[in-house]
Scaffold this active site. Structure first.
Site, mmCIF file in Angstrom:
data_model
loop_
_atom_site.group_PDB
_atom_site.id
_atom_site.type_symbol
_atom_site.label_atom_id
_atom_site.label_comp_id
_atom_site.label_asym_id
_atom_site.label_seq_id
_atom_site.Cartn_x
_atom_site.Cartn_y
_atom_site.Cartn_z
ATOM 1 N N GLU A 525 0.796 -1.237 0.000
ATOM 2 C CA GLU A 525 0.000 0.000 0.000
ATOM 3 C C GLU A 525 0.826 1.283 0.000
ATOM 4 O O GLU A 525 0.678 2.116 0.919
ATOM 5 C CB GLU A 525 -0.972 -0.001 1.189
ATOM 6 N N GLU A 629 -6.201 -8.092 -0.285
ATOM 7 C CA GLU A 629 -6.839 -7.911 1.024
ATOM 8 C C GLU A 629 -8.319 -7.607 0.822
ATOM 9 O O GLU A 629 -8.686 -6.806 -0.043
ATOM 10 C CB GLU A 629 -6.194 -6.753 1.810
#
Length: 771
Positions: A525, A629
């Site tokens: 991320e 995710e």
């Protein structure tokens, strides 16, 4: 005739003084031998030494008689005058001794009276003291009865005085010589000087005066009150602590899995494999360090033979020499030694989050013991607060207990074929000023990989925390500014990350890892919405090149950086075995969070499916796409999810005035409720955070359908990894807890719902939109 004062000479007065002051140790006058002789003389004759004078007179008379036959009248007159004078002196001396005896008798009578008076006064004081003591004991006994408990009675008995049969206090003092030997253990008073309270012992305690005595009594009472208070507190704790432990275990049963950090059910490893090793085999320079197995908290399933061998400057200490790649996760996938056909065979995996890279909402027990003033909000501040030694102890226990071999066995049994293992750069090395625990997580990572191998699970390694923090969020290690490819040390930290990847790629190109480490993530991320996008792209290409130069041939994964899947068309497409990773949640964007139950499932089936299909097509997107995710959580209510101690978007209590969030206002704050009704009185986190056992049948049905809809959508690409396998208390983020509650499939590859089916109207089924 001389006066009586003249005849009472100073020498005689001094003699009388010395005679009067002779006394024994009990103040009784000692006998004076000369005085006794004088008294005997006085008793036999009124005139002292009269026989001797008489003999002198007789001798003189004889001499005179011999010298002369007679005396003249004048001589006789003188002789009579001399006799009268001597008689008067003797009479005076006798009277003086009689007066002295009378005065001494009067003095002794007066002293006797004073002694009697002093003894009476002392007896009165003793009786008053005993009465005060009796009253004080009654008051203390009443206080002890009110406080209750045997512990308090024990404290009171410590101050109890034992009285003998005669009613007198027993003394514990040793009898020595002198006055104590003569008088025994009773208080001693001397009659040699007037009675003075300030030089007498009071009841044998050595105090000097009344004010000191009262002060000591006040302090003793204060100590006794403290002892009573402590006893009461200990009694309460003895009741409260067991109850709290029972309630805590009951309350966390829905969300916890395995031994939680610091929990009472986490037992210390046996470390039986150290039995055949001698600590003397460890060089002195290595003892106590990361290569000394006797300094490890947990040695189970490690090779504890000391070695300094390294590959890529990384230690192989702990690895066994042999391995077996003939295992497989289930009958839907090939064995590890056989090829997994990515892009054709869907990845069904799960993250092991919160293990080697801490996240406060996954393991809140590591962060809950601090006040707001401590500002412990991430792994950086936690290890800073603990200090290096304590941090190593706390985190190694967490590494050992939070994940075990049973964890991987359970993951295999749930139908998964891959695991994604997040780790952070301090597992490899640390830099000046870093408080992180260095290199300890490395051996636990290696052991976790071997456990995955044993159960046929392929591994996706993910660098969750890069030097400087790639996103400024707590799961990167340090919450706050982004200092990766940004700020003063941004470029330096970018290069440090490349160097770490080079080390790791060199290590994991060993033959033993070829079939198990099939996927490798560059960085988790990176927040490209706050970073120069082109700079991140350039860095990504440099990292990819470094990995290939180190002969890593597996799948390399890069993140979408929150840019959106459609933005990646034409980027980095010249690289082979490159995979785009996207993380899909409906709870961090207020436009999705506000959707009702029906529309959330519809968005998963419609919106995410279409995004995946477009991204898979190189004409409209990057190409190979994976959802790394996701979760079934439909609110952001889990404590610490948005940051330690802050609120939620759902209730409109998210105040992030100095940070930037995903969705919401510019600074990340959401201060208006965003549940479907957008009603502050109705938008509550109580149901979402409740134990799964209290969830309604309709809510469980919805959760299961929402989870299966996402699985179906993400399998339109390369597949998915659920976030995460286990948590301490956040049940909607734990696949293990969701499976136990019946809201996630027992087997990841067997499902009842897919997006080709119709979606029920859950409101008509009685499911409230506000929970």
């Amino acid at each position: 005739m001389p006066s009586r004062d003249d005849r009472d000479s100073p020498a005689r007065r001094q003699q009388r003084r010395r005679t009067h002051q002779r006394a024994d140790s009990n103040s009784d006058l000692l006998p004076d031998r000369r005085r006794e002789r004088r008294r005997d003389d006085d008793a036999t004759s009124p005139i002292r030494n009269e026989p001797r004078r008489q003999r002198r007179r007789e001798s003189s008379s004889k001499a005179t008689a011999s010298d002369s036959t007679g005396l003249s009248s004048g001589q006789l007159a003188k002789l009579d005058q001399l006799n009268r004078k001597l008689g008067d002196d003797n009479i005076y001396a006798t009277r003086t001794r009689q007066d002295h005896r009378e005065r001494r008798t009067d003095h002794e009578d007066a002293e006797g009276n004073e002694r009697v008076a002093r003894e009476a006064d002392r007896e009165r004081r003793r009786q008053e003291h005993k009465e005060r003591k009796r009253r004080r004991q009654q008051e203390e006994a009443a206080g002890a009865a009110a406080a209750g408990g045997a512990g308090i009675a024990a404290v009171e008995s410590k101050h109890r005085r034992v009285e003998d049969s005669g009613g007198q206090r027993r003394r514990s003092g040793r009898i020595v010589s002198g006055q104590t030997l003569e008088r025994g253990n009773e208080r001693y008073y001397s009659d040699k000087e007037p009675y003075r309270d300030n030089v007498r012992r009071r009841d044998g305690d050595g105090s000097s005066n009344d004010s000191d005595f009262e002060e000591r009594e006040r302090k003793r009472k204060k100590r006794k009150k403290i002892f009573i208070g402590v006893g009461a507190v200990l009694l309460l704790l003895a009741i409260i602590i067991p109850v709290a432990v029972v309630l805590s275990s009951k309350g966390s049963s829905g969300g916890t899995s395995g031994g939680a950090p610091g929990s009472s059910n986490a037992t210390k490893p046996t470390n039986g494999n150290l039995a055949g090793v001698s600590q003397s085999d460890i060089p002195q320079s290595a003892q106590g360090g990361v290569l000394d197995p006797f300094a490890w908290y947990d040695t189970n399933d490690f090779n504890v033979t000391y070695t300094t061998a390294q590959i890529g400057s990384l230690s192989i200490m702990g690895l066994n020499d042999t391995w077996d790649d003939t295992t497989r996760a289930n009958d839907k996938v090939p064995t590890l030694k056989d090829t997994f056909v990515y892009g054709t065979m869907p990845i069904r995996g799960v993250n092991i989050g919160g293990w080697l890279s801490l996240e406060p909402f996954i393991t809140p027990s590591l962060f809950s013991g601090y006040s707001t003033h401590d500002n412990v909000v991430d792994e950086y501040t936690l290890t800073s607060k603990l200090g290096s030694s304590k941090a190593k102890s706390v985190l190694e226990k967490h590494y050992s207990s939070f994940v075990s071999e049973q964890t991987f066995a359970d993951i295999q049994a749930a139908g998964f074929d891959h695991v994604r293992i997040p780790y952070s750069y301090w597992a490899i090395k640390t830099y000046d000023g870093d408080p992180y625990v260095s290199q300890v997580a490395w051996r636990y990572l290696l052991r976790g990989i071997e456990w995955a191998r044993k159960h046929g699970l392929r591994v996706n390694l993910d660098l969750h925390g890069a030097p400087g923090s790639q996103n400024g969020w707590n799961h990167s290690g340090r919450q706050g500014p982004i200092n990766w490819l940004n700020g003063t040390d941004g470029d330096l930290n970018g290069q440090r990350t490349i160097d770490i990847h080079t080390q790791l790629a060199t290590f994991f190109t060993q033959p033993r890892y070829k079939n198990i480490i099939t996927m490798y993530g560059l960085v988790n991320e990176p927040r490209m919405t706050a970073l120069p996008a082109q700079k991140v792209l350039s860095w990504s290409q440099t990292a990819i090149t470094s990995l290939r130069q180190a002969n890593f041939t597996g799948i390399i994964i890069f993140g979408d950086g929150f840019m959106g899947l459609d933005k990646w068309q034409g980027q980095l497409q010249n690289n082979q075995n490159l995979l785009l990773d996207v993380h899909q949640y409906v709870i961090f964007n207020v436009d999705q969070l506000v959707l009702n139950h029906h529309d959330k499932i519809n968005f998963a089936c419609g919106g995410w499916t279409q995004q995946t299909l477009r991204s898979q097509n190189t004409a409209t997107g990057f190409g190979p796409t994976l959802c790394g995710e996701w979760s079934q959580a439909d609110t952001d209510c889990a404590p610490n999810l948005n940051n330690v101690g802050v609120g939620s978007r759902w209730e409109g209590t998210l105040n992030l005035a100095s940070s930037t969030g995903v969705g919401g206002s510019k600074d990340g704050s959401v201060l208006s409720p965003t549940c479907p009704s957008q009603n502050r009185q109705q938008c509550s986190c109580n149901q979402a955070n409740a134990d799964p056992g209290s969830w309604s049948a309709e809510y469980k049905q919805w959760l299961l359908m929402f989870g299966e809809a996402q699985m179906h959508s993400f399998e339109q690409g390369w597949g998915w990894f659920y976030w995460t396998w286990q948590t301490e208390s956040a049940a909607q983020w734990s696949y293990k807890s969701g499976m136990a509650a019946g809201v996630l499939p027992k087997l990841a590859y067997e499902r009842d719902f897919d997006c080709s089916q119709s979606i029920p109207d859950f409101a008509s089924l009685g499911l409230s939109e506000d929970y």
